[in-house]
Design a protein around this motif. Structure first.
Motif, short mmCIF file in Angstrom:
data_model
loop_
_atom_site.label_atom_id
_atom_site.label_comp_id
_atom_site.label_asym_id
_atom_site.label_seq_id
_atom_site.Cartn_x
_atom_site.Cartn_y
_atom_site.Cartn_z
N ASN A 138 0.81 -1.22 0.00
CA ASN A 138 0.00 0.00 0.00
C ASN A 138 0.85 1.27 0.00
O ASN A 138 0.46 2.28 -0.59
CB ASN A 138 -0.89 0.03 1.24
CG ASN A 138 -1.85 -1.14 1.30
OD1 ASN A 138 -2.43 -1.53 0.29
ND2 ASN A 138 -2.03 -1.71 2.49
N GLY A 139 1.96 1.23 0.72
CA GLY A 139 2.77 2.44 0.90
C GLY A 139 3.75 2.67 -0.24
O GLY A 139 3.64 2.07 -1.31
N TYR A 140 4.71 3.54 0.01
CA TYR A 140 5.73 3.83 -1.00
C TYR A 140 6.62 2.61 -1.22
O TYR A 140 7.01 1.93 -0.28
CB TYR A 140 6.64 4.97 -0.53
CG TYR A 140 5.97 6.32 -0.52
CD1 TYR A 140 5.46 6.87 -1.68
CD2 TYR A 140 5.88 7.07 0.65
CE1 TYR A 140 4.86 8.13 -1.69
CE2 TYR A 140 5.29 8.33 0.66
CZ TYR A 140 4.79 8.85 -0.50
OH TYR A 140 4.20 10.08 -0.50
N ASP A 141 6.98 2.40 -2.50
CA ASP A 141 7.97 1.37 -2.82
C ASP A 141 9.36 1.90 -2.51
O ASP A 141 10.25 1.16 -2.11
CB ASP A 141 7.93 1.03 -4.32
CG ASP A 141 6.63 0.36 -4.68
OD1 ASP A 141 6.23 -0.56 -3.95
OD2 ASP A 141 6.01 0.76 -5.69
N ASP A 142 9.54 3.18 -2.73
CA ASP A 142 10.87 3.75 -2.70
C ASP A 142 10.75 5.27 -2.59
O ASP A 142 9.88 5.87 -3.23
CB ASP A 142 11.57 3.39 -4.02
CG ASP A 142 13.05 3.52 -3.91
OD1 ASP A 142 13.67 2.79 -3.12
OD2 ASP A 142 13.61 4.39 -4.61
N ILE A 143 11.62 5.86 -1.79
CA ILE A 143 11.62 7.31 -1.61
C ILE A 143 13.02 7.83 -1.90
O ILE A 143 14.02 7.22 -1.48
CB ILE A 143 11.20 7.70 -0.18
CG1 ILE A 143 9.75 7.25 0.09
CG2 ILE A 143 11.35 9.20 0.05
CD1 ILE A 143 9.29 7.45 1.52
#
Lengths: 182, 182
Positions: free
Chosen positions: B134-139
Protein backbone atom coordinates in the motif's frame (compact mmCIF):
# COMPACT_ATOMS: atom_id res chain seq x y z
CA UNK A 1 -35.17 2.84 1.38
CA UNK A 2 -32.39 5.25 2.31
CA UNK A 3 -29.22 5.70 0.34
CA UNK A 4 -25.84 5.69 2.05
CA UNK A 5 -23.92 8.86 1.29
CA UNK A 6 -20.56 9.34 2.96
CA UNK A 7 -19.42 11.48 0.04
CA UNK A 8 -17.14 8.78 -1.37
CA UNK A 9 -17.54 7.87 -5.03
CA UNK A 10 -17.00 4.16 -4.50
CA UNK A 11 -18.18 3.26 -7.99
CA UNK A 12 -15.40 5.34 -9.53
CA UNK A 13 -12.85 3.55 -7.32
CA UNK A 14 -14.24 0.12 -8.22
CA UNK A 15 -14.14 1.11 -11.91
CA UNK A 16 -10.53 2.29 -11.51
CA UNK A 17 -9.67 -1.05 -9.92
CA UNK A 18 -11.02 -2.89 -12.97
CA UNK A 19 -9.17 -0.63 -15.40
CA UNK A 20 -5.86 -0.88 -13.51
CA UNK A 21 -6.02 -4.67 -13.47
CA UNK A 22 -5.18 -4.52 -17.16
CA UNK A 23 -3.00 -1.41 -17.04
CA UNK A 24 -0.43 -1.73 -14.22
CA UNK A 25 1.74 1.03 -15.67
CA UNK A 26 -1.06 3.57 -15.13
CA UNK A 27 -1.05 2.65 -11.42
CA UNK A 28 2.52 3.93 -10.92
CA UNK A 29 2.31 7.20 -9.01
CA UNK A 30 5.06 9.56 -7.90
CA UNK A 31 4.27 11.98 -5.08
CA UNK A 32 6.57 14.97 -4.57
CA UNK A 33 7.50 17.73 -2.17
CA UNK A 34 10.10 20.49 -2.16
CA UNK A 35 11.41 22.00 1.04
CA UNK A 36 13.22 25.27 1.51
CA UNK A 37 15.18 25.92 4.67
CA UNK A 38 14.24 29.22 6.31
CA UNK A 39 16.34 29.57 9.46
CA UNK A 40 17.23 27.40 12.43
CA UNK A 41 15.19 24.21 12.17
CA UNK A 42 12.37 25.97 10.31
CA UNK A 43 11.63 24.85 6.75
CA UNK A 44 8.71 25.41 4.44
CA UNK A 45 7.54 22.54 2.25
CA UNK A 46 5.56 22.99 -0.95
CA UNK A 47 3.38 20.39 -2.65
CA UNK A 48 1.54 20.85 -5.89
CA UNK A 49 2.09 18.31 -8.63
CA UNK A 50 2.46 14.57 -8.88
CA UNK A 51 2.59 11.90 -11.56
CA UNK A 52 -0.03 9.24 -12.11
CA UNK A 53 -2.27 7.55 -14.66
CA UNK A 54 0.61 7.93 -17.09
CA UNK A 55 0.87 11.71 -16.97
CA UNK A 56 1.63 14.81 -14.93
CA UNK A 57 -1.14 15.76 -12.51
CA UNK A 58 -1.81 18.79 -10.33
CA UNK A 59 -3.58 19.47 -7.10
CA UNK A 60 -6.09 22.25 -7.67
CA UNK A 61 -3.82 24.55 -5.68
CA UNK A 62 -0.36 24.51 -4.13
CA UNK A 63 -0.07 23.76 -0.40
CA UNK A 64 2.73 25.12 1.75
CA UNK A 65 3.58 23.77 5.20
CA UNK A 66 5.81 25.11 7.95
CA UNK A 67 7.83 22.69 10.03
CA UNK A 68 9.85 23.80 13.05
CA UNK A 69 10.58 22.72 16.60
CA UNK A 70 8.83 24.10 19.68
CA UNK A 71 10.27 26.38 22.35
CA UNK A 72 11.26 23.46 24.60
CA UNK A 73 13.81 22.58 21.89
CA UNK A 74 15.11 26.17 21.95
CA UNK A 75 13.47 26.77 18.56
CA UNK A 76 10.95 29.27 17.17
CA UNK A 77 7.82 27.08 16.84
CA UNK A 78 6.81 28.45 13.45
CA UNK A 79 4.99 25.19 12.75
CA UNK A 80 4.55 21.66 14.03
CA UNK A 81 7.54 19.32 14.21
CA UNK A 82 8.38 17.03 11.29
CA UNK A 83 7.46 13.94 13.31
CA UNK A 84 3.98 15.36 14.00
CA UNK A 85 3.32 15.46 10.24
CA UNK A 86 3.43 11.67 10.37
CA UNK A 87 0.49 11.70 12.75
CA UNK A 88 -1.44 13.99 10.39
CA UNK A 89 -0.87 11.52 7.57
CA UNK A 90 -1.63 8.40 9.60
CA UNK A 91 -4.88 9.56 11.13
CA UNK A 92 -6.24 11.14 7.94
CA UNK A 93 -5.35 8.05 5.90
CA UNK A 94 -7.14 5.69 8.27
CA UNK A 95 -10.14 8.06 8.40
CA UNK A 96 -10.34 8.21 4.60
CA UNK A 97 -10.33 4.43 4.58
CA UNK A 98 -13.12 4.28 7.13
CA UNK A 99 -15.31 6.53 4.97
CA UNK A 100 -14.56 4.53 1.82
CA UNK A 101 -15.11 1.11 3.35
CA UNK A 102 -18.31 2.24 5.09
CA UNK A 103 -19.60 3.59 1.79
CA UNK A 104 -18.79 0.32 0.05
CA UNK A 105 -20.64 -1.60 2.78
CA UNK A 106 -23.67 0.69 2.71
CA UNK A 107 -23.08 2.05 6.20
CA UNK A 108 -23.93 5.68 6.85
CA UNK A 109 -21.39 7.56 8.95
CA UNK A 110 -22.41 10.47 11.13
CA UNK A 111 -19.05 11.33 12.67
CA UNK A 112 -15.54 9.90 12.71
CA UNK A 113 -13.05 11.26 15.20
CA UNK A 114 -9.59 9.82 15.58
CA UNK A 115 -7.08 10.60 18.30
CA UNK A 116 -3.50 9.55 17.72
CA UNK A 117 -0.50 9.67 19.98
CA UNK A 118 3.07 8.70 19.31
CA UNK A 119 5.57 8.06 22.09
CA UNK A 120 9.17 9.04 21.55
CA UNK A 121 12.29 9.05 23.68
CA UNK A 122 14.19 12.15 22.58
CA UNK A 123 17.47 10.73 23.87
CA UNK A 124 17.64 9.15 20.40
CA UNK A 125 17.66 12.30 18.28
CA UNK A 126 19.86 14.12 20.82
CA UNK A 127 22.46 11.36 20.65
CA UNK A 128 22.36 10.65 24.40
CA UNK A 129 22.10 6.88 23.99
CA UNK A 130 22.72 5.01 20.74
CA UNK A 131 20.42 2.21 21.94
CA UNK A 132 17.43 4.60 21.82
CA UNK A 133 15.79 4.90 18.42
CA UNK A 134 15.14 8.29 16.85
CA UNK A 135 11.53 7.71 15.78
CA UNK A 136 8.39 6.75 17.64
CA UNK A 137 8.56 3.76 19.96
CA UNK A 138 4.87 3.18 19.67
CA UNK A 139 1.81 4.81 18.10
CA UNK A 140 -1.78 4.43 19.23
CA UNK A 141 -4.86 5.48 17.26
CA UNK A 142 -8.27 5.60 18.92
CA UNK A 143 -11.39 5.94 16.79
CA UNK A 144 -14.73 7.25 17.99
CA UNK A 145 -17.28 6.58 15.28
CA UNK A 146 -20.98 7.38 15.17
CA UNK A 147 -22.66 5.36 12.42
CA UNK A 148 -25.69 3.28 11.54
CA UNK A 149 -23.86 0.09 12.47
CA UNK A 150 -23.03 -2.26 15.33
CA UNK A 151 -19.79 -2.04 17.26
CA UNK A 152 -18.68 -5.20 15.48
CA UNK A 153 -19.41 -3.73 12.03
CA UNK A 154 -17.55 -0.55 12.94
CA UNK A 155 -14.53 -2.52 14.15
CA UNK A 156 -14.55 -4.47 10.88
CA UNK A 157 -14.58 -1.22 8.88
CA UNK A 158 -11.59 0.10 10.84
CA UNK A 159 -9.74 -3.20 10.36
CA UNK A 160 -10.31 -3.08 6.60
CA UNK A 161 -9.14 0.54 6.52
CA UNK A 162 -5.87 -0.51 8.19
CA UNK A 163 -5.47 -3.29 5.64
CA UNK A 164 -5.60 -0.83 2.73
CA UNK A 165 -3.94 2.21 4.27
CA UNK A 166 -0.85 3.57 2.54
CA UNK A 167 0.37 5.44 5.62
CA UNK A 168 -0.32 2.60 8.06
CA UNK A 169 1.74 0.34 5.79
CA UNK A 170 4.52 2.90 5.58
CA UNK A 171 4.73 3.35 9.35
CA UNK A 172 4.52 -0.34 10.26
CA UNK A 173 6.87 -1.64 7.56
CA UNK A 174 10.34 -0.53 6.43
CA UNK A 175 10.70 1.55 3.27
CA UNK A 176 13.90 2.26 1.39
CA UNK A 177 14.98 5.93 1.39
CA UNK A 178 17.90 7.17 -0.71
CA UNK A 179 19.41 10.55 0.17
CA UNK A 180 21.68 12.33 -2.28
CA UNK A 181 23.48 15.66 -2.52
CA UNK A 182 23.75 17.31 -5.94
CA UNK B 1 36.74 35.93 12.67
CA UNK B 2 33.19 35.29 11.55
CA UNK B 3 30.59 33.51 13.63
CA UNK B 4 28.48 30.74 12.17
CA UNK B 5 24.81 31.54 12.58
CA UNK B 6 22.30 29.12 11.07
CA UNK B 7 19.76 30.13 13.71
CA UNK B 8 20.10 26.90 15.67
CA UNK B 9 20.80 27.16 19.39
CA UNK B 10 23.20 24.23 19.48
CA UNK B 11 24.43 25.06 22.97
CA UNK B 12 20.90 24.62 24.36
CA UNK B 13 20.65 21.22 22.63
CA UNK B 14 24.05 20.13 23.95
CA UNK B 15 23.02 21.27 27.45
CA UNK B 16 19.74 19.33 27.12
CA UNK B 17 21.71 16.26 26.13
CA UNK B 18 23.78 16.49 29.31
CA UNK B 19 20.71 17.01 31.51
CA UNK B 20 18.79 14.13 29.91
CA UNK B 21 21.70 11.73 30.43
CA UNK B 22 20.77 11.77 34.10
CA UNK B 23 17.00 12.20 33.65
CA UNK B 24 15.73 9.67 31.10
CA UNK B 25 12.11 10.12 32.26
CA UNK B 26 12.17 13.77 31.13
CA UNK B 27 13.10 12.58 27.62
CA UNK B 28 9.81 10.71 27.18
CA UNK B 29 7.67 12.73 24.77
CA UNK B 30 4.14 12.08 23.50
CA UNK B 31 3.09 13.82 20.29
CA UNK B 32 -0.62 14.02 19.48
CA UNK B 33 -3.12 14.79 16.75
CA UNK B 34 -6.89 14.69 16.50
CA UNK B 35 -8.67 14.23 13.20
CA UNK B 36 -12.28 14.97 12.34
CA UNK B 37 -13.84 13.45 9.27
CA UNK B 38 -15.53 16.08 7.09
CA UNK B 39 -16.98 14.27 4.08
CA UNK B 40 -15.78 11.73 1.55
CA UNK B 41 -12.08 11.17 2.15
CA UNK B 42 -11.60 14.71 3.51
CA UNK B 43 -10.53 15.06 7.15
CA UNK B 44 -9.12 17.94 9.14
CA UNK B 45 -6.39 17.25 11.65
CA UNK B 46 -5.59 19.50 14.60
CA UNK B 47 -2.34 19.65 16.52
CA UNK B 48 -1.65 21.82 19.53
CA UNK B 49 -0.35 20.15 22.66
CA UNK B 50 2.14 17.46 23.51
CA UNK B 51 3.82 16.02 26.57
CA UNK B 52 7.52 16.27 27.34
CA UNK B 53 10.10 17.22 29.97
CA UNK B 54 7.69 15.70 32.48
CA UNK B 55 4.76 18.00 31.82
CA UNK B 56 2.11 19.14 29.35
CA UNK B 57 3.45 21.46 26.65
CA UNK B 58 1.81 23.60 23.98
CA UNK B 59 2.73 24.86 20.58
CA UNK B 60 2.33 28.63 20.54
CA UNK B 61 -0.76 28.15 18.37
CA UNK B 62 -2.94 25.34 17.10
CA UNK B 63 -2.34 24.07 13.56
CA UNK B 64 -5.09 22.56 11.42
CA UNK B 65 -4.41 20.52 8.29
CA UNK B 66 -6.71 19.32 5.52
CA UNK B 67 -6.16 15.92 3.98
CA UNK B 68 -8.13 14.70 0.99
CA UNK B 69 -7.57 12.90 -2.30
CA UNK B 70 -7.20 14.61 -5.67
CA UNK B 71 -9.67 14.65 -8.55
CA UNK B 72 -8.03 11.64 -10.25
CA UNK B 73 -9.28 9.60 -7.28
CA UNK B 74 -12.81 11.00 -7.79
CA UNK B 75 -12.37 13.14 -4.66
CA UNK B 76 -12.60 16.84 -3.83
CA UNK B 77 -8.90 17.76 -3.41
CA UNK B 78 -9.47 19.92 -0.34
CA UNK B 79 -5.90 19.23 0.73
CA UNK B 80 -2.91 17.04 -0.01
CA UNK B 81 -3.19 13.28 0.37
CA UNK B 82 -2.27 11.60 3.66
CA UNK B 83 0.76 9.93 2.08
CA UNK B 84 2.11 13.31 0.95
CA UNK B 85 2.23 14.44 4.60
CA UNK B 86 4.95 11.84 5.05
CA UNK B 87 7.08 13.66 2.50
CA UNK B 88 6.51 16.96 4.34
CA UNK B 89 7.75 15.33 7.55
CA UNK B 90 10.70 13.54 5.97
CA UNK B 91 12.14 16.47 4.06
CA UNK B 92 11.67 18.99 6.88
CA UNK B 93 13.21 16.62 9.42
CA UNK B 94 16.32 16.02 7.33
CA UNK B 95 16.60 19.76 6.63
CA UNK B 96 16.36 20.60 10.34
CA UNK B 97 19.13 18.10 10.94
CA UNK B 98 21.30 19.66 8.25
CA UNK B 99 20.97 23.09 9.90
CA UNK B 100 21.71 21.70 13.36
CA UNK B 101 24.72 19.62 12.34
CA UNK B 102 26.15 22.45 10.22
CA UNK B 103 25.81 24.82 13.18
CA UNK B 104 27.56 22.33 15.46
CA UNK B 105 30.40 22.01 12.94
CA UNK B 106 30.75 25.77 12.47
CA UNK B 107 29.59 25.68 8.85
CA UNK B 108 27.53 28.60 7.59
CA UNK B 109 24.58 27.63 5.39
CA UNK B 110 23.27 29.98 2.73
CA UNK B 111 20.49 27.81 1.32
CA UNK B 112 19.18 24.28 1.73
CA UNK B 113 16.67 22.97 -0.77
CA UNK B 114 15.41 19.40 -0.69
CA UNK B 115 13.35 17.65 -3.31
CA UNK B 116 11.69 14.40 -2.33
CA UNK B 117 9.73 11.93 -4.38
CA UNK B 118 7.97 8.76 -3.32
CA UNK B 119 6.97 6.08 -5.79
CA UNK B 120 3.79 4.16 -5.15
CA UNK B 121 1.83 1.53 -7.04
CA UNK B 122 -1.82 2.35 -6.31
CA UNK B 123 -2.89 -1.21 -7.13
CA UNK B 124 -2.07 -1.85 -3.46
CA UNK B 125 -4.57 0.55 -1.86
CA UNK B 126 -7.20 -0.28 -4.49
CA UNK B 127 -6.92 -3.97 -3.72
CA UNK B 128 -6.08 -4.95 -7.31
CA UNK B 129 -3.16 -7.15 -6.34
CA UNK B 130 -2.42 -8.34 -2.80
CA UNK B 131 1.27 -8.68 -3.70
CA UNK B 132 1.52 -4.91 -4.17
CA UNK B 133 2.17 -2.96 -0.98
CA UNK B 134 0.00 0.00 0.00
CA UNK B 135 2.77 2.44 0.90
CA UNK B 136 5.73 3.83 -1.00
CA UNK B 137 7.97 1.37 -2.82
CA UNK B 138 10.87 3.75 -2.70
CA UNK B 139 11.62 7.31 -1.61
CA UNK B 140 14.40 9.53 -2.90
CA UNK B 141 15.56 12.79 -1.34
CA UNK B 142 17.89 15.13 -3.23
CA UNK B 143 19.59 17.99 -1.40
CA UNK B 144 20.95 21.13 -3.01
CA UNK B 145 22.97 22.99 -0.41
CA UNK B 146 24.87 26.24 -0.68
CA UNK B 147 27.28 26.58 2.24
CA UNK B 148 30.81 27.59 3.21
CA UNK B 149 31.99 24.00 2.94
CA UNK B 150 33.37 21.41 0.53
CA UNK B 151 31.15 18.86 -1.20
CA UNK B 152 32.61 16.24 1.13
CA UNK B 153 31.79 18.28 4.25
CA UNK B 154 28.24 18.86 3.00
CA UNK B 155 27.76 15.15 2.32
CA UNK B 156 28.97 14.38 5.83
CA UNK B 157 26.45 16.85 7.29
CA UNK B 158 23.61 15.21 5.37
CA UNK B 159 24.76 11.75 6.47
CA UNK B 160 24.81 12.83 10.12
CA UNK B 161 21.34 14.36 9.73
CA UNK B 162 20.03 11.01 8.46
CA UNK B 163 21.62 9.28 11.42
CA UNK B 164 19.72 11.44 13.92
CA UNK B 165 16.46 11.98 12.03
CA UNK B 166 13.25 10.88 13.74
CA UNK B 167 11.26 10.72 10.49
CA UNK B 168 14.00 8.99 8.48
CA UNK B 169 14.11 6.35 11.20
CA UNK B 170 10.33 6.01 11.21
CA UNK B 171 10.13 5.57 7.44
CA UNK B 172 13.05 3.16 7.09
CA UNK B 173 12.22 0.99 10.12
CA UNK B 174 9.01 -0.67 11.30
CA UNK B 175 7.00 0.92 14.13
CA UNK B 176 4.21 -0.66 16.09
CA UNK B 177 0.78 0.96 15.59
CA UNK B 178 -2.23 -0.04 17.67
CA UNK B 179 -5.68 0.93 16.39
CA UNK B 180 -8.69 0.82 18.69
CA UNK B 181 -12.36 1.72 18.52
CA UNK B 182 -13.98 3.13 21.67
Amino acid sequence: MTTTDNGVNVQALLDAREVLKGAPEAAQFTWRATSSWQNGVHSTVKIQNFFGLGEEQNHKSASVFDADHPAVFAASDNGITPIEYLLVGLTSCLSAGVASVAQNRGIQLRSVEAYVEGKMDIRGILGVDSEVRNGYDDIKVTFKIDADASKKEIEAIVAQSQKRSAVYDLVTNPTNVTVEVT
